[in-house]
Scaffold this motif. Structure first.
Motif, mmCIF file in Angstrom:
data_model
loop_
_atom_site.group_PDB
_atom_site.id
_atom_site.type_symbol
_atom_site.label_atom_id
_atom_site.label_comp_id
_atom_site.label_asym_id
_atom_site.label_seq_id
_atom_site.Cartn_x
_atom_site.Cartn_y
_atom_site.Cartn_z
ATOM 1 N N SER A 1 -10.505 4.139 1.534
ATOM 2 C CA SER A 1 -9.646 3.586 0.508
ATOM 3 C C SER A 1 -9.199 4.690 -0.419
ATOM 4 N N THR A 2 -8.213 4.369 -1.236
ATOM 5 C CA THR A 2 -7.858 5.276 -2.308
ATOM 6 C C THR A 2 -8.201 4.562 -3.602
ATOM 7 N N ALA A 3 -7.984 5.225 -4.736
ATOM 8 C CA ALA A 3 -8.274 4.592 -6.014
ATOM 9 C C ALA A 3 -7.083 4.818 -6.926
ATOM 10 N N LEU A 4 -7.013 4.047 -7.986
ATOM 11 C CA LEU A 4 -5.838 4.114 -8.860
ATOM 12 C C LEU A 4 -5.553 5.535 -9.352
ATOM 13 N N LEU B 1 -5.509 -0.225 -6.303
ATOM 14 C CA LEU B 1 -6.038 -1.250 -7.208
ATOM 15 C C LEU B 1 -7.316 -1.855 -6.650
ATOM 16 N N VAL B 2 -7.271 -2.227 -5.358
ATOM 17 C CA VAL B 2 -8.456 -2.858 -4.774
ATOM 18 C C VAL B 2 -9.600 -1.851 -4.672
ATOM 19 N N VAL C 1 0.850 -1.184 0.000
ATOM 20 C CA VAL C 1 0.000 0.000 0.000
ATOM 21 C C VAL C 1 0.886 1.235 0.000
ATOM 22 N N ASP C 2 0.250 2.378 -0.129
ATOM 23 C CA ASP C 2 0.985 3.634 -0.164
ATOM 24 C C ASP C 2 1.691 3.868 1.170
ATOM 25 N N SER C 3 2.803 4.573 1.106
ATOM 26 C CA SER C 3 3.518 4.859 2.342
ATOM 27 C C SER C 3 4.180 6.214 2.227
#
Lengths: 454, 461
Positions: A402-405, A235-236, A220-222
């Motif tokens: 969540s985030t998105a692409l 992605l998810v 995941v993002d960091s």
């Protein structure tokens, strides 16, 4: 004399002469015009080319990253923890969880930086003096968390040695790939001279190797550990949104197209709906974002940054596309088919569902895939419903933060570490474009396959 | 878990209802056949009709419960709490309730469990189970009642198919109402929030103000700031004009060449390649502007002695123009191909060159359609967000020079609203007023464009 005679005797001749005189100019103009057309096409093609060249040339290097091969020692002198708690009979689940969390906190409080430092030192050639700070600057800040998680999973490792591949830090990656100017003076370099020299030496000795960066897809993002930042959350998140879009936009869109095309009486109301749908297709996407923020989040109270909200907003945006495309493929069905069905005694509903709809299936499928691909790349409305918040987790359900692409791409392009994240952003764009192009290719293939079946 | 049980029970009930209707009509048909009479509808329509009649009341009960459950249980818990806890407010009350819910679910809570909590949790879990069973029983009971009523109605003359088809038609109609509801929702929500914004700021100051300086929400409502729309509108127009200056010539010439000159082979290759541009997400264009076009323009400006900022109206406009090329070219292409061939052939037959035919005959004939396409492109340019957010530089000042940063309506919406959800102050509410302005402008452009295009189509159809 003779001249004036011929001119006056034949007006046709004179006209022809005038036409001939102008012909050169006209043909020149014709060539220029045609040249302009070719030029326009060349410009357009060059733009397509340079866009893809930019993305690929910048993004391709990000898929390999420097890794340090070394050995980790889970030193009992550094990691001073009690044995992990076991669930006692009769203990409530909540109590056990609290106890376990306390133990994990204890593990986290250990000096993992020291463990990392020692692991780096294990790879350093003898005779080279570096400080602790310079050693830990070599590897990604996320590695100490990774070591801790490995230990939490398997407390038996205490006192053991383990061969371990560590991700080099973003600065080292920049330095080794040459994304940062190597001739810059020391005070403008991110790394100290000793670390830089060490990185070069380790690369030469083979301890540092470039490997395919799988973690772009699995992490995941960091923020604290840029080198290990990945797209998994985006992605998810995008996957959930597309799921919502497919589950809602396709049935509703196809159903309303069928109603409008096959059943609706031709009156003011249906005219209004038609104008309405055409307009909805051209409403700026950001307005849908405002609508989502005001209605789904404020009035209905759905959570901020959740894929369900993004999915709903994108559904409303995709609906017109699907409706318009389905209607045009319904319109393309030959009237003979309808008449034959009606003539044999089918009701209108039977005619539509048994005969017309199966024929339009390829068209509907293509429209769906193209609509979903469009929705996948849409960014602006997501910014207004909080999808661009920093979320370092893979969402478990569509209701989680969540985030998105595309939102992840937006976040990364704004990162201060431009040298590193320009490549990372391009890599994310490559992933996004690959997904979209694959979907479009599938749409084209499916249409061809299904049309041949007919 | 509970939801799964309900869904499974519902499916079972529906299957049973269908089977009952099916079997009943079948046996009726068998009896009737002896007398030479027949059912009006096939048995499966009778089955479906019974299932529909069962579905409606059960869905009603379940839907009501889904709506009321949370608030009803909350009221119940609050009622069971001792007065000093029930008197708590906000967060503390929420956490007290959450503790009791966690206890009741059997998961337990960390730390000491107070006596009243234990009692309340036991009571709650009892009530929850009871309520669940009650709702399930009510839904099932109503469903069964409906089943028997619907089954009794089955007769030879019952036009089950007509009823089922009517239900299908109503469902389809509801689906097509979603589009209308969306538009209504957009307009209502934008109006609603805009009106709240205009209670802070005079509409005249908003629409005709020349200074944009909203201040920060954190400084309190005292610092309302100034909200002049004109700098934003000016930035939007400037970017859109630059975009059209790029997109129109390139897009139109591409369309002309592809539709009039290009050999078939060239056309089949080039057209899809250019249309790739249309499928690329705008955030990619924004990145392209930021990383490639901006620095390129800035270097170009330096080479010829101009000061061009790398994020400016020029950068954003040019990249937006690139984005619109395929839009203009494919629309114009369609329109040029709709002009009747006789017009073209007549002109060529009279000796005009191809370019003369195009300029003097085809383009004038196609003009309304091309104007429509142009307007649609302008509307897209005005509503485009990501390119300007990333490449226009965000500087809401009235300036003539396109090489300086600007700000647009869409950029400002993003800046004022990102991540905000309570919409309390004018700082965030202004986003909706801007959105309403944007919606109105693009709506007018779209309606005008659609009107012109439609007129054009009718002319030659």
């Amino acid at each position: 004399m003779t001249d004036s005679f011929t001119v006056s005797s034949s007006g046709a001749e004179r006209r022809r002469a005038r036409i001939r005189a102008g012909l050169g100019r006209r043909h020149l103009f014709e060539r220029i015009f045609r040249g302009l057309g070719v030029l326009a096409i060349l410009i357009a093609l060059a733009l397509v080319g340079s866009l893809f060249w930019m993305v690929i040339s910048k993004g391709y290097p990000a898929f390999t990253q420097a890794n340090l091969e070394t050995e980790v020692y889970f030193d009992p002198d550094i990691i001073k923890v009690d044995p992990p708690p076991q669930q006692q009979p009769g203990q409530s689940a909540a109590d056990f969880r609290a106890q376990r969390l306390a133990w994990q906190r204890q593990v986290t409080m250990s000096n993992w930086n020291r463990v990392v430092e020692q692991a780096v030192r294990a790879a350093v050639p003898p005779g080279l003096e570096i400080t602790a700070r310079e050693a830990t600057a070599l590897v990604d800040a996320g590695e100490r968390h990774r070591l801790r998680d490995i230990f939490v999973e398997n407390p038996g490792l205490l006192g053991e040695r383990l061969p371990f591949t560590m991700l080099a830090s973003a600065d080292v990656d920049n330095w080794l790939k040459g994304t940062i100017d190597r001739d810059l003076p020391d005070e403008r370099q991110q790394l100290s001279p000793a670390t830089r020299a060490l990185a070069d030496q380790l690369l030469e000795s083979g301890a540092i190797q470039f490997k395919f960066a799988w973690h772009i897809f699995t992490n995941v993002d960091s923020r604290s550990a840029p080198a290990s930042a990945g797209l998994a959350g985006g992605l998810v998140g995008s996957l959930y949104m597309m799921l919502v879009v497919v589950l809602l936009a396709v049935p509703i869109g196809v159903a309303s197209a069928i109603y409008l095309e096959e059943f609706a009486p031709k009156n003011r109301l249906t005219d209004l709906i038609e104008v309405n749908i055409n307009n909805l297709a051209a409403v700026p996407s950001i307005v849908f974002g405002l609508f989502g923020a005001a209605v789904f989040i404020k009035y209905i109270g759905l959570p901020l940054s959740a894929p369900i909200v993004g999915g709903l907003v994108l559904t409303l945006m995709t609906l017109p596309t699907i409706i318009i495309a389905t209607r045009s493929s319904l319109r393309a069905v030959p009237p003979s088919l309808r008449q034959a069905a009606l003539g044999l005694g089918a009701s209108r509903t039977q005619m539509v569902f048994h005969h017309v709809l199966p024929v339009t299936l390829p068209g509907i499928l293509t429209a769906t895939i193209i609509g979903v691909a469009q929705a996948l790349g849409e960014t602006a409305p997501l910014l207004l419903i909080g999808m661009n918040a920093f979320v370092a987790a893979v969402p478990g359900t569509p209701f989680d933060q969540s985030t998105a692409l595309p939102a992840q791409i937006y976040l990364w392009q704004g990162n201060e570490n431009r040298n590193f994240f320009e490549a990372r952003t391009s890599a994310a764009i490559m992933v996004l474009l690959t997904l979209m192009i694959t979907m479009n290719a599938i749409a084209v293939l499916l249409r061809q396959r299904l049309e041949r079946l007919k | 878990m509970g939801n799964l049980v309900i869904a499974a029970a519902l499916l079972l009930l529906l299957g049973f209802a269908y089977q009952q209707g099916f079997a009943r009509s079948l046996s009726l048909a068998a009896e009737a056949r002896k007398e030479g009479r027949r059912l009006h509808s096939r048995p499966r329509y009778h089955g479906t009709l019974v299932a529909i009649w069962v579905l409606l009341p059960t869905l009603l009960v379940l839907g009501l419960w889904a709506l009321l459950e949370t608030s009803a249980l909350r009221a119940l818990i609050v009622g069971m709490l001792p007065p000093e806890v029930a008197g708590l407010e906000g967060r503390q009350l929420d956490s007290a309730i959450a503790r009791i819910r966690a206890l009741a679910s059997g998961y337990g809570v960390a730390g000491e469990v107070a006596d009243y909590e234990q009692a309340a949790a036991e009571h709650l879990s009892l009530i929850q189970n009871l309520a669940f069973l009650l709702v399930l029983a009510a839904a099932a009971g109503l469903g069964l009642l409906a089943l028997f009523a619907a089954k009794r109605r089955i007769s030879l003359a019952l036009r089950a198919r007509d009823h089922v088809e009517k239900a299908v038609r109503i469902l389809l109609m509801l689906c097509s109402a979603v589009a209308i509801l969306t538009t209504a929702g957009i307009v209502l929500s934008l109006f609603n929030e805009s009106i709240r914004f205009f209670s802070f700021v005079n509409p005249i100051d908003f629409f005709f103000g020349e200074i944009w300086n909203p201040g920060f929400a954190t400084t309190g409502s005292a610092a309302i700031g100034r909200y002049g729309l004109l700098p934003l509108l000016w930035g939007t127009v400037m970017v859109a004009v630059i975009a059209m200056l790029v997109a129109l010539p390139v897009g139109l010439m591409t369309a002309i060449y592809l539709s009039q000159y290009a050999p078939h082979k060239v056309r089949t290759v080039v057209k899809p390649v250019i249309e790739i541009l249309a499928g690329i997400p705008t955030i990619v264009y924004g990145f392209f502007a930021l990383v490639t076009v901006g620095p390129f323009l800035s270097a170009l400006g330096a080479a010829i002695g101009l000061d061009i900022r790398s994020t400016s109206a020029l950068t954003a406009g040019m990249v937006m123009g690139i984005m619109l090329i395929p839009f203009i070219s494919s629309l114009s292409d369609d329109i040029l191909r709709q002009v009747p061939l006789a017009l073209r052939d007549g002109s060529l037959g009279l000796g005009a060159t191809q370019s003369e035919t195009i300029r003097r005959v085809l383009l004038p004939a196609a003009l309304p359609g091309i104007v429509g396409a142009f307007l649609l492109a302008v509307s897209r340019a005005i509503g485009e967000t990501m390119i300007v957010v990333m490449a226009a530089g965000n500087s809401p000042v009235l300036r003539l020079n396109p090489a300086e940063p600007v700000s647009t309506v869409t950029v400002t919406i993003v800046n004022q609203l990102t991540g905000d959800s309570d919409f309390a102050g004018p700082q965030s509410l202004v986003g909706f007023a801007l959105g309403l302005t944007l919606f109105a402008i693009t709506l007018l452009l779209n309606i005008l464009a659609l009107f012109i295009v439609r007129r054009f189509r009718e002319q030659y159809d």
